[in-house]
Write a protein that holds these residues in place. Structure first.
Motif, mmCIF file in Angstrom:
data_model
loop_
_atom_site.group_PDB
_atom_site.id
_atom_site.type_symbol
_atom_site.label_atom_id
_atom_site.label_comp_id
_atom_site.label_asym_id
_atom_site.label_seq_id
_atom_site.Cartn_x
_atom_site.Cartn_y
_atom_site.Cartn_z
ATOM 1 N N TYR A 56 -1.885 9.330 7.186
ATOM 2 C CA TYR A 56 -1.113 9.364 5.939
ATOM 3 C C TYR A 56 -1.910 10.099 4.853
ATOM 4 O O TYR A 56 -1.372 10.931 4.128
ATOM 5 C CB TYR A 56 -0.789 7.941 5.484
ATOM 6 N N LEU A 105 -2.567 -0.448 5.818
ATOM 7 C CA LEU A 105 -2.047 0.230 6.998
ATOM 8 C C LEU A 105 -3.109 0.223 8.101
ATOM 9 O O LEU A 105 -4.310 0.200 7.804
ATOM 10 C CB LEU A 105 -1.676 1.683 6.670
ATOM 11 N N ILE A 114 -1.097 0.981 1.163
ATOM 12 C CA ILE A 114 -1.724 2.013 2.000
ATOM 13 C C ILE A 114 -3.030 1.501 2.598
ATOM 14 O O ILE A 114 -3.342 1.766 3.764
ATOM 15 C CB ILE A 114 -1.960 3.304 1.186
ATOM 16 N N GLN A 140 6.118 5.555 10.614
ATOM 17 C CA GLN A 140 5.817 4.129 10.531
ATOM 18 C C GLN A 140 5.180 3.780 9.192
ATOM 19 O O GLN A 140 5.505 2.741 8.589
ATOM 20 C CB GLN A 140 4.892 3.725 11.684
ATOM 21 N N ALA A 141 4.280 4.639 8.712
ATOM 22 C CA ALA A 141 3.627 4.397 7.418
ATOM 23 C C ALA A 141 4.653 4.394 6.298
ATOM 24 O O ALA A 141 4.651 3.510 5.425
ATOM 25 C CB ALA A 141 2.555 5.458 7.163
ATOM 26 N N HIS A 162 3.220 8.136 13.428
ATOM 27 C CA HIS A 162 2.396 7.378 12.483
ATOM 28 C C HIS A 162 2.904 7.546 11.053
ATOM 29 O O HIS A 162 2.931 6.582 10.280
ATOM 30 C CB HIS A 162 0.932 7.821 12.576
ATOM 31 N N GLN A 164 -3.304 5.112 11.189
ATOM 32 C CA GLN A 164 -2.109 5.408 10.398
ATOM 33 C C GLN A 164 -2.497 5.763 8.959
ATOM 34 O O GLN A 164 -1.960 6.714 8.374
ATOM 35 C CB GLN A 164 -1.201 4.178 10.402
ATOM 36 N N LYS A 165 -3.441 5.021 8.416
ATOM 37 C CA LYS A 165 -3.904 5.272 7.047
ATOM 38 C C LYS A 165 -4.584 6.635 6.952
ATOM 39 O O LYS A 165 -4.353 7.390 6.002
ATOM 40 C CB LYS A 165 -4.869 4.164 6.611
ATOM 41 N N THR A 194 6.735 1.235 6.336
ATOM 42 C CA THR A 194 5.977 0.105 5.782
ATOM 43 C C THR A 194 5.941 0.182 4.267
ATOM 44 O O THR A 194 6.169 -0.810 3.564
ATOM 45 C CB THR A 194 4.537 0.102 6.338
#
Length: 197
Positions: free
Chosen positions: A140, A132, A129, A170-171, A167, A136-137, A174
């Motif tokens: 999230y 990221l 995390i 995508q997070a 976002h 995005q972080k 990942t």
């Protein structure tokens, strides 16, 4: 774009089922725009919509011998795409639940082995995390840790709910990719959990 007639589409399906790449490509180009628009409305994610279109047609090509058995190709691929989208969101919800449970678990209720595995998992998750992209972080964190809705996050960051959703998708992608590399930790947790039942 010229709409395919039933005969034209059937002819393309027959050719594609025999391994004709040009015919299969024609089927793809005849349907890709409508299918993408449908999935974009369904998922609110351009990236996810594109991925599902590609996945659906890749699956169809891998099983191209059965294409002649499809009566209504348009309806068939829309159903496939809808199922892909539903499965994606179910998988995402399940992953989110697992991650949430790991962060919220009470270490006092675990045996030593469980506690070590949990600590290691939390460490890995925190590292993933932390790497990221900044926005995005932040999104999230607001979504998963503060429980804010997409609309609330969008208003707070002055972006669209669609961007928020992208976002988060995508997070999660990942996080999932990196966690697969550490799947032995989940195996330890699953095994120890099974002994408690």
């Amino acid at each position: 774009m010229v709409e395919p007639t039933g005969n034209t589409e059937k002819a393309l399906l027959v050719l594609a089922s025999a391994g004709d790449v040009v015919a299969f490509s024609s089927l793809f180009h005849l349907h890709k725009h409508k299918l993408f628009s449908y999935l974009l409305a369904l998922t609110e994610s351009q990236m996810l919509a594109e991925d599902i279109v590609q996945d659906v047609f890749l699956k169809l090509w891998n099983e191209h011998e059965s294409l002649t058995g499809i009566e209504n190709f348009g309806n068939y691929i829309f159903r496939m795409s809808k199922n892909h989208a539903i499965n994606h969101f179910r998988r995402m919800a399940h992953e989110t639940l697992i991650i949430s449970e790991m962060f919220q678990a009470d270490p006092t209720h675990n045996q030593t082995e469980d506690f070590i595995a949990l600590q290691e998992t939390e460490k890995i998750l925190a590292e993933i995390i932390d790497k990221l992209p900044a926005q995005q972080k932040a999104i999230y964190h607001l979504s998963r840790h503060e429980g804010r809705s997409h609309e609330e996050i969008a208003a707070l960051l002055k972006i669209s709910p669609h961007t928020v959703r992208n976002h988060i998708v995508q997070a999660m992608s990942t996080i999932r990719t990196h966690l697969i590399r550490h799947s032995e930790i989940f195996l330890i947790l699953a095994l120890t959990a099974s002994f408690k039942k």
